[in-house]
Design a protein around this motif. Structure first.
Motif, PDB file in Angstrom:
ATOM      1  N   GLU A   1       3.989   8.694   9.035  1.00 38.23           N
ATOM      2  CA  GLU A   1       3.720  10.205   9.042  1.00 38.23           C
ATOM      3  C   GLU A   1       4.187  10.859   7.845  1.00 38.23           C
ATOM      4  OE1 GLU A   1       1.996  13.470  11.091  1.00 38.23           O
ATOM      5  OE2 GLU A   1       1.751  11.416  11.294  1.00 38.23           O
ATOM      6  N   ASP A   2       5.162  10.640   7.499  1.00 36.35           N
ATOM      7  CA  ASP A   2       5.951  11.463   6.298  1.00 36.35           C
ATOM      8  C   ASP A   2       5.139  11.303   5.007  1.00 36.35           C
ATOM      9  OD1 ASP A   2       8.104  12.274   7.742  1.00 36.35           O
ATOM     10  OD2 ASP A   2       9.394  10.657   6.983  1.00 36.35           O
ATOM     11  N   LEU A   3       4.574  10.042   4.768  1.00 33.91           N
ATOM     12  CA  LEU A   3       3.661   9.841   3.656  1.00 33.91           C
ATOM     13  C   LEU A   3       2.425  10.545   3.834  1.00 33.91           C
ATOM     14  CD1 LEU A   3       3.311   8.553   0.844  1.00 33.91           C
ATOM     15  CD2 LEU A   3       2.805   6.310   1.971  1.00 33.91           C
ATOM     16  N   PHE A   4       1.745  10.357   4.937  1.00 36.24           N
ATOM     17  CA  PHE A   4       0.455  11.310   5.211  1.00 36.24           C
ATOM     18  C   PHE A   4       0.628  12.762   4.823  1.00 36.24           C
ATOM     19  CE2 PHE A   4      -1.517  14.107   8.269  1.00 36.24           C
ATOM     20  CZ  PHE A   4      -2.677  14.085   7.935  1.00 36.24           C
ATOM     21  N   LYS A   5       1.839  13.257   5.228  1.00 39.21           N
ATOM     22  CA  LYS A   5       1.987  14.572   5.234  1.00 39.21           C
ATOM     23  C   LYS A   5       2.046  14.914   3.831  1.00 39.21           C
ATOM     24  CE  LYS A   5       4.027  15.836   9.680  1.00 39.21           C
ATOM     25  NZ  LYS A   5       5.196  16.061  10.424  1.00 39.21           N
ATOM     26  N   ARG A   6       2.821  14.045   2.840  1.00 38.49           N
ATOM     27  CA  ARG A   6       3.061  14.394   1.480  1.00 38.49           C
ATOM     28  C   ARG A   6       1.887  14.149   0.830  1.00 38.49           C
ATOM     29  NH1 ARG A   6       6.568   9.838  -1.351  1.00 38.49           N
ATOM     30  NH2 ARG A   6       7.653  10.364   0.619  1.00 38.49           N
ATOM     31  N   LEU A   7       0.987  13.500   1.136  1.00 39.22           N
ATOM     32  CA  LEU A   7      -0.506  13.235   0.551  1.00 39.22           C
ATOM     33  C   LEU A   7      -1.327  14.398   0.677  1.00 39.22           C
ATOM     34  CD1 LEU A   7      -1.176   9.246   1.379  1.00 39.22           C
ATOM     35  CD2 LEU A   7      -0.770  10.456  -0.967  1.00 39.22           C
TER      36      LEU A   7
ATOM     37  N   VAL B   1       0.868  -1.041   0.000  1.00 41.11           N
ATOM     38  CA  VAL B   1      -0.170   0.080   0.000  1.00 41.11           C
ATOM     39  C   VAL B   1       0.889   1.131  -0.103  1.00 41.11           C
ATOM     40  CG1 VAL B   1      -1.720   1.125   1.246  1.00 41.11           C
ATOM     41  CG2 VAL B   1      -1.964  -1.147   1.065  1.00 41.11           C
ATOM     42  N   ILE B   2       1.936   1.312   0.756  1.00 41.57           N
ATOM     43  CA  ILE B   2       2.894   2.265   0.875  1.00 41.57           C
ATOM     44  C   ILE B   2       3.573   2.611  -0.583  1.00 41.57           C
ATOM     45  CG2 ILE B   2       5.087   3.244   1.475  1.00 41.57           C
ATOM     46  CD1 ILE B   2       4.591   1.630   4.445  1.00 41.57           C
ATOM     47  N   ALA B   3       4.005   1.695  -1.167  1.00 41.09           N
ATOM     48  CA  ALA B   3       4.151   1.685  -2.560  1.00 41.09           C
ATOM     49  C   ALA B   3       3.477   2.360  -3.386  1.00 41.09           C
ATOM     50  CB  ALA B   3       4.954   0.336  -3.064  1.00 41.09           C
ATOM     51  N   ASN B   4       2.118   1.768  -3.464  1.00 39.92           N
ATOM     52  CA  ASN B   4       0.708   2.407  -4.264  1.00 39.92           C
ATOM     53  C   ASN B   4       0.695   3.635  -4.005  1.00 39.92           C
ATOM     54  OD1 ASN B   4       0.568  -0.239  -5.417  1.00 39.92           O
ATOM     55  ND2 ASN B   4      -1.107  -0.897  -3.932  1.00 39.92           N
ATOM     56  N   LEU B   5       0.670   4.122  -2.913  1.00 41.06           N
ATOM     57  CA  LEU B   5       0.285   5.683  -2.335  1.00 41.06           C
ATOM     58  C   LEU B   5       1.487   6.538  -2.842  1.00 41.06           C
ATOM     59  CD1 LEU B   5      -0.974   4.972   1.044  1.00 41.06           C
ATOM     60  CD2 LEU B   5      -2.393   5.864  -0.646  1.00 41.06           C
ATOM     61  N   THR B   6       2.643   6.023  -2.717  1.00 33.72           N
ATOM     62  CA  THR B   6       3.883   6.768  -3.462  1.00 33.72           C
ATOM     63  C   THR B   6       3.909   6.944  -4.728  1.00 33.72           C
ATOM     64  OG1 THR B   6       5.292   6.146  -1.355  1.00 33.72           O
ATOM     65  CG2 THR B   6       6.459   6.937  -3.113  1.00 33.72           C
ATOM     66  N   SER B   7       3.521   5.829  -5.622  1.00 29.22           N
ATOM     67  CA  SER B   7       3.599   6.041  -7.034  1.00 29.22           C
ATOM     68  C   SER B   7       2.480   6.394  -7.470  1.00 29.22           C
ATOM     69  CB  SER B   7       4.145   4.565  -7.480  1.00 29.22           C
ATOM     70  OG  SER B   7       2.922   3.745  -7.376  1.00 29.22           O
ATOM     71  N   GLN B   8       1.122   6.147  -7.205  1.00 27.54           N
ATOM     72  CA  GLN B   8      -0.100   6.619  -7.899  1.00 27.54           C
ATOM     73  C   GLN B   8      -0.931   7.122  -6.998  1.00 27.54           C
ATOM     74  OE1 GLN B   8      -0.282   5.701 -10.891  1.00 27.54           O
ATOM     75  NE2 GLN B   8       1.201   4.369 -11.449  1.00 27.54           N
TER      76      GLN B   8
END
Length: 383
Positions: free
Chosen positions: A198-204, A110-117
């Protein structure tokens, strides 16, 4: 036991990440008594809290990931311990070291999907608006009445796309001037934040906020309680100001203003499930019932564990992405409660709940057949 630092350092890291309320726990065990996990297996939130208090948390244990963040124990705790914030603080430690044990491992995909797409399902970003193809749905433009933030599941999941379609039909019928962002929309980030990233949340969140600002968005409509919660309660951390409306609230508003007429009948016995992130976390209980109460022919029967005591579907806290053994599914219990009140249709307003209840309903006997519907699908049927 795998540790990441000396005990006192772990305690300090937990405090820094929002888990300071651990220290107020006096081990009464009420959190264990009310936790839905203890309806299907043994689980002790009290034990998790106790371990964290002394920095003895094992970050490679699945127990630390079991909490679905349903909100039942914080609202009952006599000492004001916020088990959700404390639990997420522990997950931040695990996420920092990329530790996702056993049934939690799918979170890495899921982390990979959120990061790429920008979505949890791995769908092509450019196809985010594919659900609206052929429908009278426009790209959002500044000055429109409302932005419909569709969300990941309603954009990509075949079943949940039906809910997006129903929502668009309702808005068009009421003459609402609305639009969507399509590929410019990203996952709201609520659930990945609850897994400790937290880092991915902030990016999104920052990507979504930039899209809102660039398009001049003032009012946002959502169909997912998880989007509703994070836009309403977490995005203000970034000093932004826009109005967030949940679909059941908007439908109630449109009916009361005379913009939406319900002309058909829905002659079925139904029951309504309060999603955790709409009910307990945000206090929205009356609007969906008000809307259902205006549907001609509909009979609403409440289940055991309704409103503030609603039984979690099991999908929160990132669990919608994790592997849950069949014998551990809360959703099986909830579907059974719906059958017990004679419901023909179980209605709710959450993509996670609909996904889990649909899976559980497949195990019912033929004589207990139960439809799983979103509230918007009921309204669309009587327009």
């Amino acid at each position: 036991m795998e540790t990441v630092a000396p005990e006192q350092e772990i305690v300090e890291v937990i405090k820094e990440n929002g888990g300071d309320s651990f220290k107020y726990c006096y081990q009464c065990g009420l959190c264990d008594a009310v936790c839905p996990w203890n309806r299907v297996r043994d689980f002790s939130m009290r034990k998790i809290v106790r371990q964290a208090t002394f920095g003895l948390t094992e970050i490679d244990q699945e127990e630390m990931w079991r909490c679905t963040t349903c909100g039942t124990c914080p609202q009952r705790c006599p000492r004001g311990v916020n088990q959700i914030e404390a639990g997420v603080a522990l997950r931040k430690l695990a996420a920092e070291y990329d530790v996702y044990p056993g049934n939690v491992a799918p979170v890495q995909t899921v982390i990979a999907n959120l990061t790429s797409q920008g979505n949890s399902l791995g769908g092509d970003r450019e196809q985010r608006a594919e659900w609206a193809k052929g429908l009278p749905v426009k790209p959002y433009a500044e000055g429109m009445e409302i932005l419909y933030f569709t969300g990941c599941y309603l954009s990509y999941d075949p079943r949940m796309r039906q809910v997006a379609t129903a929502t668009a039909a309702i808005l068009n019928k009421a003459g609402v001037d609305f639009g969507i962002l399509g590929a410019a929309e990203n996952c709201c980030g609520e659930s990945i934040r609850k897994t400790g990233n937290e880092d991915l949340f902030k990016r999104l969140a920052k990507d979504n906020i930039k899209a809102f600002i660039d398009h001049g968005v003032k009012r946002v409509l959502v169909s997912s309680p998880h989007c509703y919660h994070t836009f309403r309660n977490e995005y203000p951390e970034f000093m932004v100001n826009f109005e967030v409306v949940f679909i059941s609230e908007l439908i109630a508003e449109l009916i009361n203003d005379g913009r939406l007429k319900l002309n058909g009948e829905y002659p079925k016995k139904i029951t309504y499930h309060d999603p955790c992130y709409l009910g307990r976390h945000n206090g929205v209980y009356d609007a969906p019932r008000e809307v259902l109460g205006k549907v001609p022919g509909l009979e609403l029967n409440e289940m055991a564990d309704s409103r503030e005591n609603s039984l979690c579907c099991g999908g929160g806290g990132g669990h919608i992405w994790m592997e849950t053994p069949k014998e551990d599914r809360f959703s099986d219990l909830r579907v059974r409660q719906a059958v017990e009140v004679g419901a023909e249709v179980l209605v709710t307003s959450c993509p996670y709940c609909i996904t889990n209840f649909t899976d559980s309903s497949l195990d019912l006997d033929e004589s207990e057949a139960l439809e799983i519907r979103d509230l918007t699908e009921i309204i669309q049927a009587v327009l």
